[in-house]
Write an enzyme that holds these catalytic residues in place. Sequence first.
Site, PDB file in Angstrom:
ATOM      1  N   SER A 221       0.782  -1.120   0.058  1.00 24.27           N
ATOM      2  CA  SER A 221      -0.045   0.013   0.194  1.00 24.27           C
ATOM      3  C   SER A 221       0.815   1.237   0.054  1.00 24.27           C
ATOM      4  O   SER A 221       2.133   1.053   0.090  1.00 24.27           O
ATOM      5  CB  SER A 221      -0.997   0.048   1.303  1.00 24.27           C
ATOM      6  OG  SER A 221      -0.029   0.502   2.260  1.00 24.27           O
ATOM      7  N   LYS A 222       0.213   2.482  -0.058  1.00 20.56           N
ATOM      8  CA  LYS A 222       0.948   3.707  -0.264  1.00 20.56           C
ATOM      9  C   LYS A 222       2.018   3.722   1.128  1.00 20.56           C
ATOM     10  O   LYS A 222       2.928   4.640   0.996  1.00 20.56           O
ATOM     11  CB  LYS A 222       0.204   4.717  -0.697  1.00 20.56           C
ATOM     12  CG  LYS A 222      -0.828   5.273   0.377  1.00 20.56           C
ATOM     13  CD  LYS A 222      -1.638   6.396  -0.049  1.00 20.56           C
ATOM     14  CE  LYS A 222      -2.351   7.152   1.049  1.00 20.56           C
ATOM     15  NZ  LYS A 222      -3.749   6.901   0.868  1.00 20.56           N
TER      16      LYS A 222
END
Length: 454
Positions: A221-222
């Site tokens: 994920s970011k």
Amino acid sequence: MDTTVRVRFAPSPTGFLHIGGARTALFNWLYARHTGGCFILRIEDTDLARNTREAVDVILDGLRWLGLDWDEGPATSDPAGPSKGDRGPYFQSMRSSVYARRVQELLSKGYAYEHEGAIKFKMQREPVTINDLIVGEVKRELTDREAEDPDFVIVRSDGQPVFHFSNVVDDLEMGVTHVIRGEDHLSNTAKHIVMFRAFGVEPPKYAHIPLILNPDGTKMSKRDKGALLSVYQEQGYAPEAVVNYLCLLGWSPKDNREIIPLEEIVARFDLPQIVRHNARFDMAKLLWMSGEYFRLMSNDRFYELATEALTKSGLNVQSFPDSYVRAAIETCKGKLKTLSELPVYAGFYFTDEVTYDPEAAARLFTPQNIGRLAGLREAFAGLASFTAPELESRLKTMAAQLGVKPSELVHPLRLACTGKTIGPSLYHLIEILGRDRVLARLDRALAWAESRSK
Ligand code: GLU
């Protein structure tokens, strides 16, 4: 029939470019270049609350840094606009009349209807089969929740078109032939296919790319380390290495080679070779590859990247003769994995204010070594030619006379000239610094030791 491949990268401006998004852009670009087709950049910015110039620039800067040029788009009237004089990209926020026309079309064909101020699409009730070029055949049935009401909103009551709708309308209007995107969109594809058919058009071919996982196998994920392209831009990785690495993250050339020139990847890239399993991200491999690319790239390219990095770090590289800068930078080639290491590694070339590593100074600038440096200073001052081989042989002669190993002289000499214990090849850096600078630096070291001894 026109069979030219037309692909697009269609990011939403969220404020960052995820490494997975960069890879999606790259695979689209590769496919366009491989087939001689067209690569379109389309900013899906219908969410006006998040739609800022900065968020768009993150995407454009990232793509430019990777060298992924896009081929078409409206000419920009704003010269300082986000596309900085290029053509395009397309912005969905500027295409509302297109969506309005297409909504009317669905309404008049009976495929859409008004519901509580919004407009809903009449979804097909039967299962939809997706023939994905990567994933294979997928049969999508309505979920239990959808079975209650399969229709979905395409224009909200405030008039904003919803992602599914603007995405399909644009793919249709722009003549997109292949939709290459992340596997997280596979669940949307049945809706998209049915909408295409409602417009009386066959849908494009779909190619959903497997996800990128963290080294531990969890979904990236970011927030995960190294998940954003900007990390690599800021740390000064070789952009060519990032491109090469991202190619291998999901595409396999079927031999075990890792460093592959981009022209060769373009020539060989094809969608069926995209591997079906999720790819694990390996930052250590990418870092290694970056170092390899810096080592292998042309001196001109390294010079271009290195001067930019040095200037950005505040060093006044421009005030030195070009031949000096080039020679200095060449001694760093092959020694670094990222450009962020460069100001520390090579800063001594571009400032006379050399600061000594305190631990090394305490260890190496002993009274005995300072005496030897004074002797070296005189020997170097008298050299007929100030070149690396001469410097080396003079130092070795002196070491022999003193009955010590050359390294006994080399370490304090390096510290006096550069302030550090590691750096480029010593005799070469001394030759490049030149006699005046080197003698001045030795004088400074002697004065420094003198001031300490009082
Ligand atoms: N705007 C979508 C995204 O950023 C695009 C999806 C697509 O490529 O169709 O995920």
